[in-house]
Design an enzyme around this catalytic site. Structure first.
Site, PDB file in Angstrom:
ATOM      1  N   CYS A 142       0.826  -1.217   0.000  1.00  0.00           N
ATOM      2  CA  CYS A 142       0.000   0.000   0.000  1.00  0.00           C
ATOM      3  C   CYS A 142       0.856   1.261   0.000  1.00  0.00           C
ATOM      4  O   CYS A 142       0.591   2.204  -0.758  1.00  0.00           O
ATOM      5  CB  CYS A 142      -0.948   0.000   1.194  1.00  0.00           C
ATOM      6  N   HIS A 180      -2.854   6.070   4.903  1.00  0.00           N
ATOM      7  CA  HIS A 180      -1.418   6.312   5.058  1.00  0.00           C
ATOM      8  C   HIS A 180      -1.060   7.684   4.483  1.00  0.00           C
ATOM      9  O   HIS A 180      -1.598   8.086   3.440  1.00  0.00           O
ATOM     10  CB  HIS A 180      -0.617   5.261   4.294  1.00  0.00           C
TER      11      HIS A 180
HETATM   12  C1  2RA Z   1       1.148  -1.959   6.715  1.00  0.00           C
HETATM   13  N1  2RA Z   1       1.824  -1.747   4.397  1.00  0.00           N
HETATM   14  O1  2RA Z   1       0.668  -0.811   6.601  1.00  0.00           O
HETATM   15  C2  2RA Z   1       1.695  -2.679   5.509  1.00  0.00           C
HETATM   16  C3  2RA Z   1       0.866  -3.878   5.149  1.00  0.00           C
HETATM   17  N2  2RA Z   1      -0.477  -3.561   4.906  1.00  0.00           N
HETATM   18  O2  2RA Z   1       1.190  -2.594   7.776  1.00  0.00           O
END
Ligand code: 2RA
Length: 332
Positions: A126, A235
């Protein structure tokens, strides 16, 4: 079209079902697969009830496509079994991403490279997806030399256990079944996935290796610091990117406005910039806080936010299936 979703009851798997329905992917029969103990459990999809089936039953049904989000071990073992019966597997784990025989796909960037020979396709991590989607057209225009990125990652990236830990701590309770070695509420953890021998975490090294593979250029230098923060919606990434060629900021804005899947949110005079609360539930990658790095020539600072369960996982995987359908690489 028969579609299997492997890991159908997890955070990402549930989002995959939501995205398949929202985008009206032509599912005529759904095969939800989860752990043996979940077999028989009912889930709802497009107003219809389906029972969770076993892996063997799903393979025997010979689905056209199987979208996986069930961890690397399950993918390593089970994806080839689906491929053997002619199913196209789109896998969200890290199991196949760096396999030189497997494609690592962000549809807006490299879906055109897919061929009938591709039976197992890797969905990137991601934190990589949102970064390369924001940067790939800038790379085409100005050639990326080096990326320095710090991430601020949602607990949903870890899964339900981590979400529960945050909510319990937020409610003033000790976490009943902690996902992290430290409290996450009112804290940040510079530790995502395991540490490798070079002192970086696997999450940080994924951003290095996957970026080079997706952009098809291993001269691109990347260094990353991946941080877990007590946030749910998505994120965030602070990216400092040095180019080989000089750029004009107006040209950068134009290119980003024209980049498929990217939404410019950049008006600091009105306190407009990307935030996880605004990315949550959306498929767009939000970019903002654009500014020249005044400490170094040919270098740009950019802030990138995306819902890691959607474009960071479920939506990107479904878009790969859509692209393959359009290219005649998926048979109903
Ligand atoms: C996380 N990118 O954010 C990693 C796996 N989804 O933990």
């Amino acid at each position: 079209m028969k579609v299997a979703v492997v890991g159908a009851t997890g955070l990402v798997g549930t989002e995959m079902l939501k995205v398949l329905a929202e985008r009206n992917f032509p599912v005529t029969e759904l095969l939800p697969v989860a752990s043996e103990k979940s077999v028989g459990q009912e889930i709802e999809f497009q107003g219809q009830k389906y029972k969770v089936v076993s892996m063997d039953a799903a393979i025997a049904a010979r689905p056209a496509v199987a979208i996986f989000s069930a961890g690397g071990g399950v993918s390593k073992e089970q994806a080839p079994r689906f491929a053997e019966v002619g199913t196209v597997v789109i896998d969200n784990s890290s199991a196949w991403r760096m396999d030189p025989t497997k494609k690592l796909v962000v549809p807006e960037i490299n879906a055109k490279e897919l061929t009938p020979a591709d039976k197992i396709i890797a969905n990137p991590n991601c934190s990589t997806i949102q970064m390369v989607l924001a940067l790939h057209q800038l790379h085409a225009a100005f050639q990326i030399k080096r990326i320095v990125v710090s991430t601020y990652q949602s607990v949903t990236g870890t899964g339900k256990k981590a979400v529960d830990q945050l909510l319990e701590e937020r409610a003033g309770q000790a976490a009943s079944n902690p996902a992290y070695p430290h409290p996450i509420d009112l804290n940040v953890l510079p530790h995502i996935d395991v540490f490798e021998d070079n002192g970086y975490t696997r999450e940080e090294m994924k951003m290095v290796r996957e970026t080079q593979k997706i952009l098809g250029d291993d001269t691109i230098q990347v260094t990353a610091t991946a941080v877990r923060i007590p946030v749910m919606g998505g994120h965030s990434e602070a990216i400092n990117v040095e180019f080989e060629q000089e750029f004009e900021l107006d040209e950068v804005y134009r290119i980003l406005r024209e980049t498929d899947g990217v939404e410019l949110v950049d008006d600091v005079a009105r306190n407009q910039y990307p935030m996880p609360k605004d990315a949550h539930g959306k498929d767009a990658v939000l970019v903002g806080r654009l500014r020249r790095d005044e400490s170094q020539p040919r270098t740009l600072n950019i802030w990138v936010v995306a819902d890691n369960l959607r474009k960071g996982a479920a939506t990107n995987a479904v878009q790969i299936a859509e692209a393959m359908l359009k290219m005649g690489l998926l048979t109903a």
